[in-house]
Write an enzyme that holds these catalytic residues in place. Structure first.
Site: not given
Ligand code: ATP
Ligand code: LTN
Length: 330
Positions: A114, A197, A200
């Protein structure tokens, strides 16, 4: 026999949860309630470790809380609260930070990732000590399990190390929490680039649960697949189709094997249409429930406050024991 405890948290860093959050994490939060004494919280203090807007944060905290309830996390069965309303998190974090080595904190990969994104030197000290606050979040409630994604495994390890170190130095207070890593098949991929993956940070390929249903439908129908026309689960060679199969199976309850049989000899069109239908169907009900909760902010804030009261009754006991052993005047 009393139920063993589970604790997990999620940051309020988007205007809506997305389908990856739901299928990868939050659905299991709902399921765990049947067997465990669950503590779930919105990690608003973690959300200020990067640049943010206060009004946006306040709103996202409420919206996140409402979404948890709309997904089926139940305030009757579980303790659901907002981190900043339980000051014991910050208090324990200080004690733990004095037990954490500088080098040890420097090895946390999430900080490295980050802080690299924001440009050298721009990262806050809060982002650096983030895992220590997370350790405090966990240890205050003495949970047996902490459901988290693979990316949080290292923070859990640090939590266990700090718990053991405190116990060893000052006397036994903490149990060592175990990670409950949500199964790998629950990883949902980006609809536009299925090698990534769903996240957001990549909004075009991300299905936000509070998106307009028309937008959800459009995103699914324009999901990237492949040049074959076979609906078959093969993550390596057909990541796009496999992802859609996982999504359809999760929402419909039909197994992937059955779906493959049902779609034999068909093109992607009808398949995508069905995926869009089940997701939109869920989203509509979900949005209705969320909006109903958000319509009465007074009532929602009261519910959030009573979650904090329940959480504090546990957190205070742990902090008391910690302060006593730490040598603070009581
Ligand atoms: P970023 O934009 O930082 O990648 P994010 O969209 O991955 O964020 P987080 O806030 O990091 O979302 O994730 C919250 C929860 O959702 C965590 O437990 C994470 O493991 C799960 N999660 C996020 N994205 C996925 C995904 N694509 N598939 C499965 N689980 C997910
Ligand atoms: N870092 C986690 C959110 C989080 C958390 C926690 C999860 C903060 N404190 C305590 C489990 C337990 C994340 O970004 N997914």
């Amino acid at each position: 026999m009393s139920k063993s405890r589970v604790l997990s948290g999620i940051q309020p860093t988007a205007d809506s949860f997305h389908l990856g959050n739901q299928l990868g994490a939050l659905n299991s939060w709902v399921d765990l309630q049947a067997e465990y004494d669950c503590f779930y919280f919105i990690a608003d203090q973690h959300a200020i470790t990067v640049e943010y807007d206060p009004e946006v944060l306040r709103n996202r905290t409420r919206v996140s809380y409402a979404q948890l309830l709309a997904l089926g996390v139940s305030p009757e069965q579980s303790t659901i609260f907002v981190q900043s309303q339980v000051p014991e998190h910050s208090q324990l974090a200080w004690v733990l930070s004095c037990l954490t080595g500088y080098g040890e904190a420097s090895r946390m990969t999430q900080f490295k990732d980050k802080s690299a994104k924001g440009g050298a030197g721009s990262a806050s000290v809060g982002l650096f000590t983030y895992p220590i606050l997370q350790a405090a979040d966990i240890l205050l409630y003495q949970p047996e399990f902490v459901p988290v994604g693979e990316d949080q495994r290292q923070h859990l390890e640090l939590t266990r190390d700090l718990a053991g170190r405190f116990n060893g130095r000052f006397g036994e207070v903490f149990g060592l929490p175990k990670p409950l890593i949500v199964k790998a098949t629950a990883k949902i991929r980006d609809l536009q680039d299925p090698t990534k993956k769903m996240s957001k940070s990549l909004p075009t390929g991300c299905l936000f649960l509070l998106d307009d249903p028309k937008k959800i439908e459009k995103k699914i129908k324009s999901a990237v697949t492949d040049s074959e026309t076979v609906v078959r689960f093969d993550e390596e060679n057909k990541p796009g189709v496999s992802n859609l199969l996982s999504i359809l199976s999760a929402y419909s309850g039909e197994s992937i094997a059955d779906l493959e049989v049902r779609y034999e000899g068909q093109m992607y069109g009808p398949f995508k249409t069905e995926v869009a239908e089940v997701v939109v169907d869920f989203a509509k009900g979900f949005q209705e429930r969320t909006n109903e909760l958000l319509a009465d902010t007074g009532a929602l804030d009261q519910q959030i406050a009573s979650g904090a009261t329940k959480a504090r009754s546990v957190a205070q006991q742990t902090l008391d024991a910690v302060y006593e052993k730490s040598g603070f005047l009581r």
